[in-house]
Scaffold this active site. Structure first.
Site, mmCIF file in Angstrom:
data_model
loop_
_atom_site.group_PDB
_atom_site.id
_atom_site.type_symbol
_atom_site.label_atom_id
_atom_site.label_comp_id
_atom_site.label_asym_id
_atom_site.label_seq_id
_atom_site.Cartn_x
_atom_site.Cartn_y
_atom_site.Cartn_z
ATOM 1 N N HIS A 19 -23.461 26.723 -36.293
ATOM 2 C CA HIS A 19 -22.084 26.914 -36.791
ATOM 3 C C HIS A 19 -21.133 26.268 -35.803
ATOM 4 C CE1 HIS A 19 -18.940 29.934 -38.595
ATOM 5 N NE2 HIS A 19 -18.405 28.743 -38.312
ATOM 6 N N HIS A 21 -17.907 23.263 -35.920
ATOM 7 C CA HIS A 21 -17.054 22.293 -36.610
ATOM 8 C C HIS A 21 -16.808 21.162 -35.615
ATOM 9 C CE1 HIS A 21 -16.116 25.279 -39.772
ATOM 10 N NE2 HIS A 21 -16.299 26.132 -38.767
ATOM 11 N N HIS A 199 -18.386 29.957 -45.344
ATOM 12 C CA HIS A 199 -17.740 30.961 -44.500
ATOM 13 C C HIS A 199 -17.345 32.125 -45.412
ATOM 14 C CE1 HIS A 199 -17.490 27.761 -41.620
ATOM 15 N NE2 HIS A 199 -16.667 28.382 -40.799
ATOM 16 N N GLU A 202 -15.065 36.551 -42.602
ATOM 17 C CA GLU A 202 -14.518 36.346 -41.249
ATOM 18 C C GLU A 202 -13.225 37.170 -41.187
ATOM 19 O OE1 GLU A 202 -13.221 32.325 -40.521
ATOM 20 O OE2 GLU A 202 -13.055 32.605 -38.340
ATOM 21 N N ASP A 280 -18.588 27.802 -33.153
ATOM 22 C CA ASP A 280 -17.496 27.564 -34.107
ATOM 23 C C ASP A 280 -16.621 26.371 -33.693
ATOM 24 O OD1 ASP A 280 -16.351 28.183 -36.546
ATOM 25 O OD2 ASP A 280 -15.205 29.898 -35.853
ATOM 26 N N ASP A 281 -15.654 26.607 -32.815
ATOM 27 C CA ASP A 281 -14.709 25.562 -32.383
ATOM 28 C C ASP A 281 -14.549 25.664 -30.863
ATOM 29 O OD1 ASP A 281 -13.614 24.684 -35.165
ATOM 30 O OD2 ASP A 281 -13.491 26.870 -35.178
#
Ligand code: ADE
Ligand code: ZN
Length: 340
Positions: A19, A21, A199, A202, A280-281
């Protein structure tokens, strides 16, 4: 356990990142460098002032900045450099398999060709495969704040590159944009041979997780934090061994949780959910894979067998073929045995 000892253990674990991005791995230093070579002026006068803006009260506040950052990416080389920088970084953290999201619409809506975006990303992933021995899958994400019709256009643009893309996902602003909004384009994506993830849960409710499973037919849920509020859903996730790709530092930075001590991952493991940890980021949330493992382990006082389970779960949840999954899971168990 001493924190240095815990850090060393985590460093040594063979890891899979499922996961991530790619636009969320855009470190401010690289953003400034690419902005400069593309003659773009950022609204911030230094890396430090940009980093100061990285304080978010919710998902939307983050997304607003994340989409602005992505605007400096223009040329194939920019997408290559972004992806390569991420791969070098995770290679140092003993990540051996990655499943990477990219958001085509963030770029095509600015007039950048789909081909430019994907070619840069693809070339970096291929280079990592041959030079760093990192295997990969590439996932194209539809932006859920846009219409299903626009997602269909993206699906259409992707078809000449179908061999480079393994699956589709669904990201961006969750609340008010339920999975069911994309039922037709997910069906059409599956018909093209793409695997499906989304997603869900969340910021959105447990109902969105049900929709992702029952209406979109996904085989993995990104985040899924909110599932614990619904015991029927928990039973379903356990029965189907439906993976949840959790991102603890993201949850903390986006105020999905007030404290990391409240993170549900340990409870999920206890219940038999196939929970995994990812970043994630990472450029925006203060940590890549090791930092996510470490901060979560400290906050929840995870023991080594929980770390072992999390690492093995990630390979189990991956899209690698069965023999490769087994090989990596064995390497996780061998590694933990070598620590005894
Ligand atoms: N796009 C990038 N990061 C995201 C996240 N955490 N949730 C939804 N969309 C995203
Ligand atoms: Zn995400």
């Amino acid at each position: 356990m001493e924190s240095i000892q815990l850090k060393n253990i985590i460093q040594g674990i063979p890891k899979a990142e499922l996961h991530l991005h790619i636009e969320g791995s855009f470190e401010p230093e690289l953003m400034f460098k690419i902005a400069q070579r593309n003659n773009i002026t950022l609204d911030y006068d230094s890396v430090a002032s940009l980093k100061k803006a990285y304080k978010f009260n919710n998902l939307q506040e983050f997304l607003d900045i994340y989409y602005i950052g992505a605007q400096v990416l223009i040329h194939e080389q920019d997408f290559f450099d972004l992806t390569w920088a991420y791969l070098i970084k995770v290679h140092e953290q003993n990540v051996v398999h990655v499943e990477v999201f990219f958001d085509p619409q963030t770029h095509t809506d600015r007039g950048i060709a789909f081909e430019t975006v994907i070619t840069g990303i693809y070339k970096a992933l291929e280079k990592a495969k041959s030079e760093l021995n990192i295997s990969y899958r590439l996932i194209m994400s539809y932006l859920r704040h846009l219409s299903e019709e626009e997602a269909f256009k993206t699906l259409e643009s992707s078809l000449p590159f179908k061999d480079w893309i393994h699956g589709v996902g669904l990201d961006s602003s969750e609340v008010g944009n339920p999975p069911s909004k994309f039922v037709n384009v997910f069906k059409a994506s599956a018909a093209q041979g793409y695997k499906l993830v989304a997603h869900a849960g969340e910021e959105g409710p447990a109902d969105y997780i049900w929709e992702a499973i029952d209406i979109l037919n996904v085989e993995r849920i990104d985040h899924g934090n909110r599932c614990l509020s619904d015991s029927k859903l928990v039973n379903r996730l356990v029965e189907e061994q439906m993976p949840l790709t959790l991102c603890p530092l993201s949850n903390l930075e986006l105020k999905v949780l007030e404290n990391l001590e409240d993170h549900p991952v340990a409870k999920m493991l206890d219940k038999g959910i196939l929970a995994t940890i990812h970043s994630d980021d990472p450029a925006y949330f203060g940590g890549y894979m090791n930092e996510n493992y470490y901060e979560t382990a400290i906050a929840l006082n995870l023991n080594v067998s929980q770390l072992e389970q999390l690492a093995a779960n990630a390979f189990e949840a991956s899209w690698l073929p069965k023999e490769m999954k087994e090989k990596h899971i064995k390497s996780v168990h061998d590694y933990f045995q070598s620590l005894e």
